[in-house]
Design a protein around this motif. Sequence first.
Motif, PDB file in Angstrom:
ATOM      1  N   PRO A 111      29.709 -39.903  56.937  1.00 57.77           N
ATOM      2  CA  PRO A 111      28.890 -39.057  57.824  1.00 57.77           C
ATOM      3  C   PRO A 111      29.687 -38.568  59.031  1.00 57.77           C
ATOM      4  O   PRO A 111      30.356 -39.361  59.706  1.00 57.77           O
ATOM      5  N   GLY A 112      29.634 -37.270  59.266  1.00 60.13           N
ATOM      6  CA  GLY A 112      30.296 -36.689  60.422  1.00 60.13           C
ATOM      7  C   GLY A 112      31.797 -36.510  60.277  1.00 60.13           C
ATOM      8  O   GLY A 112      32.465 -36.103  61.233  1.00 60.13           O
ATOM      9  N   LYS A 113      32.313 -36.812  59.095  1.00 63.96           N
ATOM     10  CA  LYS A 113      33.754 -36.700  58.887  1.00 63.96           C
ATOM     11  C   LYS A 113      34.059 -35.712  57.765  1.00 63.96           C
ATOM     12  O   LYS A 113      33.202 -35.403  56.937  1.00 63.96           O
ATOM     13  N   GLU A 114      35.278 -35.243  57.758  1.00 61.82           N
ATOM     14  CA  GLU A 114      35.716 -34.319  56.724  1.00 61.82           C
ATOM     15  C   GLU A 114      35.972 -35.082  55.429  1.00 61.82           C
ATOM     16  O   GLU A 114      36.302 -36.269  55.442  1.00 61.82           O
ATOM     17  N   ARG A 115      35.811 -34.368  54.319  1.00 57.36           N
ATOM     18  CA  ARG A 115      36.099 -34.972  53.026  1.00 57.36           C
ATOM     19  C   ARG A 115      37.591 -35.326  52.960  1.00 57.36           C
ATOM     20  O   ARG A 115      38.444 -34.494  53.277  1.00 57.36           O
ATOM     21  N   GLU A 116      37.894 -36.549  52.534  1.00 58.00           N
ATOM     22  CA  GLU A 116      39.274 -36.992  52.543  1.00 58.00           C
ATOM     23  C   GLU A 116      39.728 -37.459  51.167  1.00 58.00           C
ATOM     24  O   GLU A 116      38.929 -37.969  50.368  1.00 58.00           O
ATOM     25  N   PHE A 117      40.996 -37.309  50.929  1.00 58.01           N
ATOM     26  CA  PHE A 117      41.626 -37.710  49.677  1.00 58.01           C
ATOM     27  C   PHE A 117      41.604 -39.228  49.545  1.00 58.01           C
ATOM     28  O   PHE A 117      41.862 -39.956  50.502  1.00 58.01           O
ATOM     29  N   VAL A 118      41.317 -39.686  48.322  1.00 52.43           N
ATOM     30  CA  VAL A 118      41.355 -41.115  48.030  1.00 52.43           C
ATOM     31  C   VAL A 118      42.448 -41.404  47.011  1.00 52.43           C
ATOM     32  O   VAL A 118      43.322 -42.228  47.229  1.00 52.43           O
ATOM     33  N   ALA A 119      42.388 -40.700  45.867  1.00 44.21           N
ATOM     34  CA  ALA A 119      43.354 -40.954  44.793  1.00 44.21           C
ATOM     35  C   ALA A 119      43.349 -39.790  43.823  1.00 44.21           C
ATOM     36  O   ALA A 119      42.371 -39.038  43.742  1.00 44.21           O
ATOM     37  N   ALA A 120      44.449 -39.659  43.089  1.00 47.85           N
ATOM     38  CA  ALA A 120      44.544 -38.630  42.054  1.00 47.85           C
ATOM     39  C   ALA A 120      45.368 -39.167  40.903  1.00 47.85           C
ATOM     40  O   ALA A 120      46.175 -40.097  41.072  1.00 47.85           O
ATOM     41  N   ILE A 121      45.173 -38.567  39.734  1.00 47.30           N
ATOM     42  CA  ILE A 121      45.854 -39.021  38.533  1.00 47.30           C
ATOM     43  C   ILE A 121      46.250 -37.812  37.695  1.00 47.30           C
ATOM     44  O   ILE A 121      45.496 -36.846  37.595  1.00 47.30           O
ATOM     45  N   SER A 122      47.435 -37.868  37.125  1.00 48.98           N
ATOM     46  CA  SER A 122      47.910 -36.772  36.288  1.00 48.98           C
ATOM     47  C   SER A 122      47.143 -36.727  34.977  1.00 48.98           C
ATOM     48  O   SER A 122      46.400 -37.658  34.636  1.00 48.98           O
ATOM     49  N   TRP A 123      47.341 -35.661  34.215  1.00 46.32           N
ATOM     50  CA  TRP A 123      46.567 -35.496  32.995  1.00 46.32           C
ATOM     51  C   TRP A 123      46.816 -36.629  32.002  1.00 46.32           C
ATOM     52  O   TRP A 123      45.914 -37.029  31.270  1.00 46.32           O
ATOM     53  N   SER A 124      48.021 -37.139  31.985  1.00 45.89           N
ATOM     54  CA  SER A 124      48.352 -38.204  31.038  1.00 45.89           C
ATOM     55  C   SER A 124      48.007 -39.579  31.564  1.00 45.89           C
ATOM     56  O   SER A 124      47.979 -40.555  30.804  1.00 45.89           O
ATOM     57  N   GLY A 125      47.766 -39.663  32.872  1.00 43.31           N
ATOM     58  CA  GLY A 125      47.557 -40.964  33.492  1.00 43.31           C
ATOM     59  C   GLY A 125      48.851 -41.634  33.912  1.00 43.31           C
ATOM     60  O   GLY A 125      48.836 -42.710  34.492  1.00 43.31           O
ATOM     61  N   GLY A 126      49.964 -40.984  33.657  1.00 47.45           N
ATOM     62  CA  GLY A 126      51.252 -41.591  33.943  1.00 47.45           C
ATOM     63  C   GLY A 126      51.642 -41.578  35.409  1.00 47.45           C
ATOM     64  O   GLY A 126      52.495 -42.353  35.829  1.00 47.45           O
ATOM     65  N   SER A 127      51.015 -40.695  36.169  1.00 46.96           N
ATOM     66  CA  SER A 127      51.299 -40.621  37.604  1.00 46.96           C
ATOM     67  C   SER A 127      50.007 -40.765  38.381  1.00 46.96           C
ATOM     68  O   SER A 127      49.009 -40.119  38.061  1.00 46.96           O
ATOM     69  N   THR A 128      50.066 -41.612  39.396  1.00 44.15           N
ATOM     70  CA  THR A 128      48.905 -41.818  40.256  1.00 44.15           C
ATOM     71  C   THR A 128      49.328 -41.729  41.720  1.00 44.15           C
ATOM     72  O   THR A 128      50.473 -42.019  42.062  1.00 44.15           O
ATOM     73  N   PHE A 129      48.386 -41.335  42.544  1.00 44.22           N
ATOM     74  CA  PHE A 129      48.650 -41.137  43.963  1.00 44.22           C
ATOM     75  C   PHE A 129      47.462 -41.696  44.756  1.00 44.22           C
ATOM     76  O   PHE A 129      46.318 -41.539  44.332  1.00 44.22           O
ATOM     77  N   TYR A 130      47.757 -42.314  45.891  1.00 48.38           N
ATOM     78  CA  TYR A 130      46.715 -42.954  46.677  1.00 48.38           C
ATOM     79  C   TYR A 130      46.855 -42.638  48.152  1.00 48.38           C
ATOM     80  O   TYR A 130      47.965 -42.481  48.670  1.00 48.38           O
ATOM     81  N   ALA A 131      45.743 -42.588  48.832  1.00 45.76           N
ATOM     82  CA  ALA A 131      45.765 -42.562  50.285  1.00 45.76           C
ATOM     83  C   ALA A 131      46.250 -43.917  50.784  1.00 45.76           C
ATOM     84  O   ALA A 131      45.985 -44.953  50.165  1.00 45.76           O
ATOM     85  N   ASN A 132      46.936 -43.913  51.903  1.00 40.67           N
ATOM     86  CA  ASN A 132      47.463 -45.167  52.443  1.00 40.67           C
ATOM     87  C   ASN A 132      46.347 -46.168  52.722  1.00 40.67           C
ATOM     88  O   ASN A 132      46.547 -47.374  52.588  1.00 40.67           O
ATOM     89  N   SER A 133      45.196 -45.675  53.078  1.00 37.69           N
ATOM     90  CA  SER A 133      44.087 -46.554  53.455  1.00 37.69           C
ATOM     91  C   SER A 133      43.531 -47.351  52.276  1.00 37.69           C
ATOM     92  O   SER A 133      42.845 -48.354  52.482  1.00 37.69           O
ATOM     93  N   VAL A 134      43.794 -46.913  51.051  1.00 32.49           N
ATOM     94  CA  VAL A 134      43.246 -47.608  49.883  1.00 32.49           C
ATOM     95  C   VAL A 134      44.335 -48.191  48.992  1.00 32.49           C
ATOM     96  O   VAL A 134      44.024 -48.909  48.030  1.00 32.49           O
ATOM     97  N   LYS A 135      45.572 -47.895  49.291  1.00 32.47           N
ATOM     98  CA  LYS A 135      46.672 -48.345  48.446  1.00 32.47           C
ATOM     99  C   LYS A 135      46.687 -49.869  48.362  1.00 32.47           C
ATOM    100  O   LYS A 135      46.562 -50.565  49.371  1.00 32.47           O
ATOM    101  N   GLY A 136      46.799 -50.373  47.145  1.00 32.79           N
ATOM    102  CA  GLY A 136      46.798 -51.815  46.935  1.00 32.79           C
ATOM    103  C   GLY A 136      45.415 -52.398  46.726  1.00 32.79           C
ATOM    104  O   GLY A 136      45.288 -53.551  46.295  1.00 32.79           O
ATOM    105  N   ARG A 137      44.379 -51.625  47.017  1.00 33.94           N
ATOM    106  CA  ARG A 137      43.006 -52.111  46.832  1.00 33.94           C
ATOM    107  C   ARG A 137      42.263 -51.320  45.745  1.00 33.94           C
ATOM    108  O   ARG A 137      41.423 -51.881  45.047  1.00 33.94           O
TER     109      ARG A 137
END
Length: 123
Positions: free
Chosen positions: A41-67
């Motif tokens: 609430p009251g905040k901009e939409r923020e990136f959490v994670a993304a995954i390539s079409w094959s699933g071979g590459s993943t990307f995370y926001a620092n705030s969720v990395k490792g969790r």
Amino acid sequence: QVQLVESGGGLVQAGGSLRLSCADSGRTFSRDPMGWFRQAPGKEREFVAAISWSGGSTFYANSVKGRFTISRDNAKNTMYLQMNSLKPEDTAVYYCAADPDGSWYDFQDWGSWGQGTQVTVSS
């Protein structure tokens, strides 16, 4: 036509876990990257994670990395977000996204969205 439907949100205590799902029923799911974003609430939409079409590459926001762990099952046209060690600051509406064009980290570069699922983490 893209049709994304999220599920799996809910109320959980801090330290708990949830698994979100995003089903894509209207497109060639396996050929495109997918992502998760969240908006508190009251905040901009923020990136959490993304995954390539094959699933071979993943990307995370620092705030969720490792969790959090993003994954996908192309045979089921479904993407997942496993969320562990949840914190109150993870409380938000979580959205799955498709059709990126440009930076995967900017919500404005994603063309298709689900309706969102609420995640609430109590302290």
